[in-house]
Design a protein around this motif. Structure first.
Motif, PDB file in Angstrom:
ATOM      1  N   PHE A  65       0.874  -1.096  -0.026  1.00 12.76           N
ATOM      2  CA  PHE A  65       0.026  -0.072  -0.004  1.00 12.76           C
ATOM      3  C   PHE A  65       0.841   0.963  -0.076  1.00 12.76           C
ATOM      4  CE2 PHE A  65      -2.657   3.361   1.713  1.00 12.76           C
ATOM      5  CZ  PHE A  65      -3.771   2.909   1.192  1.00 12.76           C
ATOM      6  N   VAL A  66       1.927   1.406   0.905  1.00 13.72           N
ATOM      7  CA  VAL A  66       2.909   2.516   0.786  1.00 13.72           C
ATOM      8  C   VAL A  66       3.484   2.731  -0.321  1.00 13.72           C
ATOM      9  CG1 VAL A  66       4.982   3.466   1.775  1.00 13.72           C
ATOM     10  CG2 VAL A  66       3.540   2.125   3.350  1.00 13.72           C
ATOM     11  N   HIS A  67       3.819   1.701  -1.389  1.00 10.83           N
ATOM     12  CA  HIS A  67       4.606   1.598  -2.614  1.00 10.83           C
ATOM     13  C   HIS A  67       3.385   2.451  -3.660  1.00 10.83           C
ATOM     14  CE1 HIS A  67       8.512   0.267  -2.019  1.00 10.83           C
ATOM     15  NE2 HIS A  67       7.960  -0.770  -1.029  1.00 10.83           N
ATOM     16  N   ARG A  68       2.163   2.040  -3.502  1.00 13.10           N
ATOM     17  CA  ARG A  68       1.059   2.511  -4.376  1.00 13.10           C
ATOM     18  C   ARG A  68       0.911   4.036  -4.163  1.00 13.10           C
ATOM     19  NH1 ARG A  68      -3.720  -1.190  -4.917  1.00 13.10           N
ATOM     20  NH2 ARG A  68      -4.279   0.338  -6.204  1.00 13.10           N
ATOM     21  N   PHE A  69       0.616   4.178  -2.747  1.00 13.52           N
ATOM     22  CA  PHE A  69       0.591   5.552  -2.346  1.00 13.52           C
ATOM     23  C   PHE A  69       1.541   6.557  -2.704  1.00 13.52           C
ATOM     24  CE2 PHE A  69       0.725   8.623   1.330  1.00 13.52           C
ATOM     25  CZ  PHE A  69      -0.617   8.930   1.006  1.00 13.52           C
ATOM     26  N   VAL A  70       2.861   6.030  -2.589  1.00 10.54           N
ATOM     27  CA  VAL A  70       3.888   7.042  -3.161  1.00 10.54           C
ATOM     28  C   VAL A  70       4.033   7.127  -4.441  1.00 10.54           C
ATOM     29  CG1 VAL A  70       6.573   7.294  -3.004  1.00 10.54           C
ATOM     30  CG2 VAL A  70       5.369   6.721  -1.069  1.00 10.54           C
ATOM     31  N   GLU A  71       3.907   6.128  -5.311  1.00 12.37           N
ATOM     32  CA  GLU A  71       3.991   6.050  -6.834  1.00 12.37           C
ATOM     33  C   GLU A  71       2.946   7.014  -7.388  1.00 12.37           C
ATOM     34  OE1 GLU A  71       3.288   2.100  -8.173  1.00 12.37           O
ATOM     35  OE2 GLU A  71       5.382   1.273  -7.418  1.00 12.37           O
ATOM     36  N   VAL A  97       3.471   7.515  10.331  1.00  8.42           N
ATOM     37  CA  VAL A  97       3.357   7.260   8.828  1.00  8.42           C
ATOM     38  C   VAL A  97       4.625   7.440   8.255  1.00  8.42           C
ATOM     39  CG1 VAL A  97       2.709   8.481   6.736  1.00  8.42           C
ATOM     40  CG2 VAL A  97       1.116   8.319   8.497  1.00  8.42           C
ATOM     41  N   HIS A  98       5.713   8.266   8.818  1.00  5.15           N
ATOM     42  CA  HIS A  98       7.023   8.351   8.494  1.00  5.15           C
ATOM     43  C   HIS A  98       7.576   7.091   8.787  1.00  5.15           C
ATOM     44  CE1 HIS A  98       7.055  12.297   6.743  1.00  5.15           C
ATOM     45  NE2 HIS A  98       6.240  12.856   7.724  1.00  5.15           N
ATOM     46  N   ALA A  99       7.273   6.312   9.826  1.00  4.68           N
ATOM     47  CA  ALA A  99       8.178   5.167  10.150  1.00  4.68           C
ATOM     48  C   ALA A  99       7.721   4.131   8.978  1.00  4.68           C
ATOM     49  CB  ALA A  99       7.619   4.956  11.635  1.00  4.68           C
ATOM     50  N   ALA A 104       9.292   0.454   4.505  1.00  7.12           N
ATOM     51  CA  ALA A 104       8.507   0.069   3.325  1.00  7.12           C
ATOM     52  C   ALA A 104       9.793   0.142   2.115  1.00  7.12           C
ATOM     53  CB  ALA A 104       7.201   0.510   2.686  1.00  7.12           C
ATOM     54  N   ASP A 105      10.777   1.065   2.441  1.00  6.80           N
ATOM     55  CA  ASP A 105      11.992   0.965   1.733  1.00  6.80           C
ATOM     56  C   ASP A 105      11.578   1.888   0.224  1.00  6.80           C
ATOM     57  OD1 ASP A 105      13.614  -0.252   3.417  1.00  6.80           O
ATOM     58  OD2 ASP A 105      13.276  -2.217   2.346  1.00  6.80           O
ATOM     59  N   VAL A 106      10.707   3.116   0.558  1.00  2.00           N
ATOM     60  CA  VAL A 106      10.470   4.007  -0.477  1.00  2.00           C
ATOM     61  C   VAL A 106      11.775   4.903  -0.893  1.00  2.00           C
ATOM     62  CG1 VAL A 106       7.951   3.846  -0.109  1.00  2.00           C
ATOM     63  CG2 VAL A 106       9.392   5.702   1.108  1.00  2.00           C
ATOM     64  N   SER A 107      11.550   5.304  -1.942  1.00  4.45           N
ATOM     65  CA  SER A 107      12.670   6.336  -2.273  1.00  4.45           C
ATOM     66  C   SER A 107      13.216   7.428  -1.233  1.00  4.45           C
ATOM     67  CB  SER A 107      12.522   6.894  -3.694  1.00  4.45           C
ATOM     68  OG  SER A 107      11.343   8.099  -3.461  1.00  4.45           O
ATOM     69  N   GLU A 108      14.208   7.713  -1.255  1.00  2.08           N
ATOM     70  CA  GLU A 108      14.927   8.671  -0.483  1.00  2.08           C
ATOM     71  C   GLU A 108      14.069  10.238  -0.668  1.00  2.08           C
ATOM     72  OE1 GLU A 108      18.965  11.021   0.617  1.00  2.08           O
ATOM     73  OE2 GLU A 108      19.004   8.836  -0.200  1.00  2.08           O
ATOM     74  N   HIS A 109      13.973  10.328  -2.109  1.00  2.00           N
ATOM     75  CA  HIS A 109      12.965  11.521  -2.202  1.00  2.00           C
ATOM     76  C   HIS A 109      11.745  11.934  -1.513  1.00  2.00           C
ATOM     77  CE1 HIS A 109      11.479  14.987  -4.388  1.00  2.00           C
ATOM     78  NE2 HIS A 109      10.493  14.207  -4.916  1.00  2.00           N
TER      79      HIS A 109
END
Length: 112
Positions: A65-71, A97-99, A104-109
């Motif tokens: 979900f985190v990856h879809r949210f960020v994408e 949320v930040h944790a 989830a290892d999202v991008s550093e950006h």
């Protein structure tokens, strides 16, 4: 003959494509609705804002979900909607949320 066969159209889409589009649309609509509640800055909406953020934080405990949210760029909209909040519950929930995003290892950006 080409016009009669419909070569100018996109063609028939498979059931898998239709389902994927439906899931994507449902995801987008659900998150947009939660973020709309968060963006309501009126004093009478405090409870609704908290509930929406808690629901979103619960969903963000899932890495997929985190990856879809960020994408889809919802992370920027989320940050903009709570940037000026002085509510301690919102602040604590945003820390969670930040944790979840870090886990989830999202991008550093996105983390910045």
């Amino acid at each position: 003959m080409d016009d009669a066969l419909g070569n100018n159209t996109t063609g028939i889409r498979s059931i898998h494509e239709l389902r994927a589009n439906g899931v994507s649309h449902s995801f987008t609509h659900e998150i947009s609705s939660l973020l709309d509640d968060l963006e309501d800055g009126s004093a009478s909406a405090r409870s609704r804002r908290r509930s929406a953020l808690l629901e979103l934080a619960t969903k963000l405990s899932d890495k997929l979900f985190v990856h879809r949210f960020v994408e889809q760029g919802f992370d920027q909209r989320l940050l903009a909607s709570v940037a000026d909040s002085v509510d301690p519950i919102v602040g604590f929930t945003m820390a969670a949320v930040h944790a979840f995003m870090l886990d989830a290892d999202v991008s550093e950006h996105s983390i910045r």
